[in-house]
Design an enzyme around this catalytic site. Sequence first.
Site, PDB file in Angstrom:
ATOM      1  CB  SER A 108      -0.924   0.000   1.221  1.00  0.00           C
ATOM      2  OG  SER A 108      -1.951  -0.954   1.038  1.00  0.00           O
TER       3      SER A 108
ATOM      4  N   GLY B 206       1.375   4.343   4.106  1.00  0.00           N
ATOM      5  CA  GLY B 206       0.151   3.888   3.459  1.00  0.00           C
ATOM      6  C   GLY B 206      -0.952   3.589   4.460  1.00  0.00           C
TER       7      GLY B 206
ATOM      8  N   GLY C  31      -1.298  -0.618   5.107  1.00  0.00           N
ATOM      9  CA  GLY C  31      -0.477  -1.293   6.102  1.00  0.00           C
ATOM     10  C   GLY C  31      -0.601  -0.665   7.483  1.00  0.00           C
TER      11      GLY C  31
ATOM     12  CE1 TYR D  90       6.892   2.364  14.112  1.00  0.00           C
ATOM     13  CE2 TYR D  90       7.554   2.212  16.410  1.00  0.00           C
ATOM     14  CZ  TYR D  90       7.072   2.961  15.350  1.00  0.00           C
ATOM     15  OH  TYR D  90       6.782   4.295  15.533  1.00  0.00           O
TER      16      TYR D  90
HETATM   17  C1  FAD Z   1       9.330   6.710   7.938  1.00  0.00           C
HETATM   18  C2  FAD Z   1       8.296   5.932   8.696  1.00  0.00           C
HETATM   19  C3  FAD Z   1       7.485   6.579   9.623  1.00  0.00           C
HETATM   20  C4  FAD Z   1       6.516   5.870  10.331  1.00  0.00           C
HETATM   21  N1  FAD Z   1       5.748   6.532  11.241  1.00  0.00           N
HETATM   22  C5  FAD Z   1       4.820   5.843  11.948  1.00  0.00           C
HETATM   23  C6  FAD Z   1       3.993   6.494  12.905  1.00  0.00           C
HETATM   24  O1  FAD Z   1       4.079   7.701  13.124  1.00  0.00           O
HETATM   25  N2  FAD Z   1       3.099   5.739  13.592  1.00  0.00           N
HETATM   26  C7  FAD Z   1       2.971   4.394  13.372  1.00  0.00           C
HETATM   27  O2  FAD Z   1       2.119   3.758  14.003  1.00  0.00           O
HETATM   28  N3  FAD Z   1       3.727   3.756  12.469  1.00  0.00           N
HETATM   29  C8  FAD Z   1       4.651   4.455  11.760  1.00  0.00           C
HETATM   30  N4  FAD Z   1       5.422   3.797  10.849  1.00  0.00           N
HETATM   31  C9  FAD Z   1       5.233   2.349  10.642  1.00  0.00           C
HETATM   32  C10 FAD Z   1       4.107   2.118   9.643  1.00  0.00           C
HETATM   33  O3  FAD Z   1       2.869   2.323  10.277  1.00  0.00           O
HETATM   34  C11 FAD Z   1       4.159   0.673   9.129  1.00  0.00           C
HETATM   35  O4  FAD Z   1       5.391   0.454   8.477  1.00  0.00           O
HETATM   36  C12 FAD Z   1       2.987   0.373   8.207  1.00  0.00           C
HETATM   37  O5  FAD Z   1       2.783  -1.023   8.168  1.00  0.00           O
HETATM   38  C13 FAD Z   1       3.245   0.906   6.827  1.00  0.00           C
HETATM   39  O6  FAD Z   1       2.145   0.736   5.993  1.00  0.00           O
HETATM   40  P1  FAD Z   1       2.364   0.858   4.419  1.00  0.00           P
HETATM   41  O7  FAD Z   1       1.089   0.603   3.749  1.00  0.00           O
HETATM   42  O8  FAD Z   1       3.086   2.118   4.123  1.00  0.00           O
HETATM   43  O9  FAD Z   1       3.425  -0.300   4.184  1.00  0.00           O
HETATM   44  P2  FAD Z   1       3.475  -1.600   3.274  1.00  0.00           P
HETATM   45  O10 FAD Z   1       4.922  -1.945   3.249  1.00  0.00           O
HETATM   46  O11 FAD Z   1       2.805  -1.382   1.980  1.00  0.00           O
HETATM   47  O12 FAD Z   1       2.660  -2.666   4.104  1.00  0.00           O
HETATM   48  C14 FAD Z   1       3.022  -3.089   5.394  1.00  0.00           C
HETATM   49  C15 FAD Z   1       2.524  -4.523   5.620  1.00  0.00           C
HETATM   50  O13 FAD Z   1       1.115  -4.583   5.464  1.00  0.00           O
HETATM   51  C16 FAD Z   1       0.755  -5.424   4.369  1.00  0.00           C
HETATM   52  N5  FAD Z   1      -0.286  -4.742   3.617  1.00  0.00           N
HETATM   53  C17 FAD Z   1      -0.156  -3.543   2.998  1.00  0.00           C
HETATM   54  N6  FAD Z   1      -1.309  -3.197   2.424  1.00  0.00           N
HETATM   55  C18 FAD Z   1      -2.187  -4.188   2.666  1.00  0.00           C
HETATM   56  C19 FAD Z   1      -3.540  -4.400   2.298  1.00  0.00           C
HETATM   57  N7  FAD Z   1      -4.193  -3.503   1.562  1.00  0.00           N
HETATM   58  N8  FAD Z   1      -4.146  -5.538   2.693  1.00  0.00           N
HETATM   59  C20 FAD Z   1      -3.473  -6.443   3.439  1.00  0.00           C
HETATM   60  N9  FAD Z   1      -2.190  -6.291   3.807  1.00  0.00           N
HETATM   61  C21 FAD Z   1      -1.542  -5.179   3.429  1.00  0.00           C
HETATM   62  C22 FAD Z   1       2.028  -5.551   3.553  1.00  0.00           C
HETATM   63  O14 FAD Z   1       2.040  -6.733   2.780  1.00  0.00           O
HETATM   64  C23 FAD Z   1       3.089  -5.514   4.616  1.00  0.00           C
HETATM   65  O15 FAD Z   1       3.211  -6.775   5.239  1.00  0.00           O
HETATM   66  C24 FAD Z   1       6.368   4.491  10.112  1.00  0.00           C
HETATM   67  C25 FAD Z   1       7.179   3.852   9.176  1.00  0.00           C
HETATM   68  C26 FAD Z   1       8.136   4.550   8.468  1.00  0.00           C
HETATM   69  C27 FAD Z   1       9.002   3.850   7.465  1.00  0.00           C
END
Ligand code: FAD
Length: 539
Positions: free
Chosen positions: A110, A179, A182, A480
Site C-alpha cells: 500500500s 500507506g 499497512g 515496526y
Molecule cells: C518513515 C516511517 C514513519 C513511520 N511513522 C509511523 C507512525 O508515526 N506511527 C505508526 O504507528 N507507524 C509508523 N510507521 C510504521 C508504519 O505504520 C508501518 O510500516 C505500516 O505497516 C506501513 O504501511 P504501508 O502501507 O506504508 O506499508 P506496506 O509496506 O505497503 O505494508 C506493510 C505490511 O502490510 C501489508 N499490507 C499492505 N497493504 C495491505 C492491504 N491492503 N491488505 C493487506 N495487507 C496489506 C504488507 O504486505 C506488509 O506486510 C512508520 C514507518 C516509516 C518507514
Amino acid sequence: MNMPKRTSLLAFAFVLLPSSLLAASAQNSTDDLAQCLTNRTENFTGLIRVIHTPQDPTYTPIYELLLQELRFMTNSTPKPWVIVTALKESHIQATIYCSKKHGFQIRIRSGGHDFEGSSYISEVPFVVLDLFQFHSIDIDVETATAWVHSGATLGQLYYEISQKSRTLAFPAGYWSTVGVGGHLAGGGYGALLRKYGLAADNVIDAIVIDVNGTILNRSSMGEDLFWAIRGGGHGNFGVIVSWKVKLVAVPETVTVFKVSRTLEQNATALVHRWQYVAPTIHEDLTMTLRISSVDAPQQIPNRTMLIGFESLFLGGADRLQVLMNASFPELGLTREDCREMSWIESVLMLADIFPNGSSPAILLNRTAVPKQYTKQKADYVEKPISVEGLEGIWKVFSEIEAEAGGMNWTPYGGRMSEIPDSEIAYPHRAGNIFLIYEAVYWNGEKIGPVSPRHVRWVRKLHRYLTPYVSKNPRSAYANYRDYDLGTNNIIPFDNQSVSWGIQYFKNNFKRLVQVKTKVDPGNFFQNEQSIPPSKVTRS
Ligand SMILES: Cc1cc2nc3c(=O)[nH]c(=O)nc-3n(C[C@H](O)[C@H](O)[C@H](O)COP(=O)(O)OP(=O)(O)OC[C@H]3O[C@@H](n4cnc5c(N)ncnc54)[C@H](O)[C@@H]3O)c2cc1C
Ligand SMILES: *[C@@H]1O[C@H](CO)[C@@H](O)[C@H](O)[C@H]1NC(C)=O
Ligand SMILES: *[C@@H]1O[C@H](CO)[C@@H](O)[C@H](O)[C@H]1NC(C)=O
Ligand SMILES: *[C@@H]1O[C@H](CO)[C@@H](O)[C@H](O)[C@H]1NC(C)=O
Ligand SMILES: *[C@@H]1O[C@H](CO)[C@@H](O)[C@H](O)[C@H]1NC(C)=O
Ligand SMILES: *[C@@H]1O[C@H](CO)[C@@H](O)[C@H](O)[C@H]1NC(C)=O
Ligand SMILES: *[C@@H]1O[C@H](CO)[C@@H](O)[C@H](O)[C@H]1NC(C)=O
Ligand SMILES: *[C@@H]1O[C@H](CO)[C@@H](O)[C@H](O)[C@H]1NC(C)=O
Ligand SMILES: *[C@@H]1O[C@H](CO)[C@@H](O)[C@H](O)[C@H]1NC(C)=O
Ligand SMILES: *[C@@H]1O[C@H](CO)[C@@H](O)[C@H](O)[C@H]1NC(C)=O
Ligand SMILES: *[C@@H]1O[C@H](CO)[C@@H](O)[C@H](O)[C@H]1NC(C)=O
Ligand SMILES: *[C@@H]1O[C@H](CO)[C@@H](O)[C@H](O)[C@H]1NC(C)=O
C-alpha cells in the site's frame, strides 16, 4: 542483520525446497501468469498499464517508487515476477486467482513503509500487488466518516479532511507517505493517540477480498475477521481494499511546542520526570520525546544527549501553559515556545520533515520525504526507568554509530488505557506507560546498503533496554516489523515457531490463528511473519 540472514535462508531453500516447489520455480511460468492476468483484466486496462513484467520499462520505476527502505534497493534483492498496479477490485481478484493458479505468492503493497520490506520482497516466486493507484478518499462531513482506499497515504487523508473541515481530524501516524493499508492493518498511532487511540480503533467498516476472490464488508466477513484485520491485518487474511473510518473532533486552534534540552540543561532529570507526567497528564496533550546524541564541541566529554519535547495540545496556548505549569514546571515551557495553529498545520509541523511555511498540499506528494538506510526496533515500557537506567542509555549513545541513532518515546495513558487488550487485534494497552521506537540510520551511499556495525549498535541498545521494558513476552509492535524476533520458515505450508506472534499480539495471537484457520486454511496469504493456520490444508 537482514541481508546475511536473507542469503543463508536462500541457500537453505536451494537445499530443502520441496520438489513440487522446485518444479514451480524452475519452469518459467511468468508468461502463463501474465497471460492469465491479462485475460482477466483486459477490459479495464485501457491505456493505463496494470501488469508489469521485468521486460517492461515501467517495471523498475514502479518497483522502486514505494521501496521505502533503502537497504533493500540492491540488485540482489529478490524481485517479483510480475507487478500488478490495481485500479479496480477486479484487478485484485484477478491477481489472487492467477497467483493461486500458477503457484505464486502475493505481496501486497500500500505505502511500502514496511521496515523489513515484507510488502515487496519474497524468497519464493511472487507477485507484487501494488495499490498505490488505488487511493480514492470519500469524506462525509455530516456523519464524520470516510471511506479510504488502502493505497491512499496518511498525508492524502489528512489533506482531504482539512479541505472539508477545520474541526475534523484522523488519529494516525506522523509521516505523510505511510500507506493507509499497512498502517491501519497494524494499529497506527500519532499525536492524537492519547485522546482517540489508534487509527485501527477508529475503523468502523472495511472491504476485504479473500482467498476465493470474494468481496466482503464488515457484515459479510463477520466480526472475527473484522476484529483480526485491525492490528493483525498485514497480508494475513486477504487484501484490504478500503477502510471506513470515524473522523474525530479537534478544536479550530491547537498548540504545538518543540523544545529541547541537553544533559547540561538537566535533560536526565526531565526525562525521568516525563515518565510520570506524560502518561498521566490530560489526554488533550500528547508530549513525545525525540532522543538523540549531538556534538558539544565546547565541552568534555564532547558528546551530549539532546532531548526534544514535541507536543500537540488540543486547545490554546494559555490553557496549555496552566497545565504545564501545574504538572511539569521543571521543563520551563514559555509562552514563546507555544505556537497556535490549525490541526493540519500541526500535522506539517510535527512531521519534522517539511520546510517551514510548506503548504498542506505537500502532504499529497508521495515522494516528498527522503528514503533512508535504517534498522528499527520497538519496546513497550511498563514502569519508569531509573535515573541510573537513563544514564546507561546515554552511554550507549556515546558510541560513534549513535551519531545517526535515535529513539522516540510516545506516552500512553488516556484513551489507550481505556480500551481492553482484546478489543481489536492490537493488544498493547493499559499497563504500558510509553512506546519506544529505536532506530539507527547510516549513509548507504558511503557505507553500503547494509552497515553491520550500525545494526549491531541498535541491537545493543535493544539489549541494554531489556531490564527496563516489558517481559514475558517482551512486547513488540507489528507496524515496526523486526525479523530479529524470528520468522516463519520460508518454505510454504510449514507451521513454525511463532515467538514473534506472541510478542506482537500477546494473548490475541490464539484468536488470530483461529481466524486464519477459518478464512485462509491453505495459507495462501503468507509472509515471513504471517499468522499461521493451526492446521494447513492444501487448497
Ligand atoms: C518513515 C516511517 C514513519 C513511520 N511513522 C509511523 C507512525 O508515526 N506511527 C505508526 O504507528 N507507524 C509508523 N510507521 C510504521 C508504519 O505504520 C508501518 O510500516 C505500516 O505497516 C506501513 O504501511 P504501508 O502501507 O506504508 O506499508 P506496506 O509496506 O505497503 O505494508 C506493510 C505490511 O502490510 C501489508 N499490507 C499492505 N497493504 C495491505 C492491504 N491492503 N491488505 C493487506 N495487507 C496489506 C504488507 O504486505 C506488509 O506486510 C512508520 C514507518 C516509516 C518507514
Ligand atoms: C522467462 O521468460 C521471459 C521471456 O519469455 C524471459 O525474458 C525471462 O528471462 C524468463 N525468466 C526466467 C526466470 O527464465
Ligand atoms: C486467455 O484467453 C485465451 C482466449 O480467450 C485462451 O485461449 C487462453 O487459454 C487464456 N489463457 C490463460 C492463461 O488463461
Ligand atoms: C470483457 O468484455 C467482454 C465483452 O463485453 C465479455 O464478454 C468478457 O467476459 C469480459 N471479460 C472480463 C474478464 O471481464
Ligand atoms: C455488506 O454486503 C452485503 C452483501 O454483499 C450487503 O447486502 C450489505 O448491504 C453490505 N452492508 C453494507 C453496510 O454495506
Ligand atoms: C537542574 O535541576 C536542579 C535541581 O532540580 C536545579 O537546581 C537546577 O537549577 C537545574 N538546572 C537547570 C539548568 O535547569
Ligand atoms: C571529541 O573529543 C575527542 C577526544 O577527546 C576528539 O578526538 C574529537 O575530535 C572531539 N570531537 C569534537 C566534535 O570536538
Ligand atoms: C507559567 O510559568 C511561567 C514561568 O514560571 C510564567 O511566566 C507564566 O506566567 C506561568 N503561566 C501560567 C498561565 O501560569
Ligand atoms: C522553523 O520554525 C521553527 C519554529 O518557529 C524555528 O525554530 C526554526 O528555526 C524555523 N526553521 C527555519 C528553517 O526557518
Ligand atoms: C515531490 O517532492 C519531491 C521531493 O521534494 C520533488 O522532487 C517533487 O517535485 C515533488 N512532486 C510534486 C508533484 O510536487
Ligand atoms: C473458498 O472456496 C472453497 C471452495 O469453494 C470453500 O470450501 C471455502 O469455504 C471458501 N473459503 C472462504 C473463506 O469462503
Ligand atoms: C502447529 O502445528 C501443531 C501440530 O499440527 C499444532 O498443534 C499447533 O497448534 C500449530 N501451531 C500454530 C501456531 O498454529
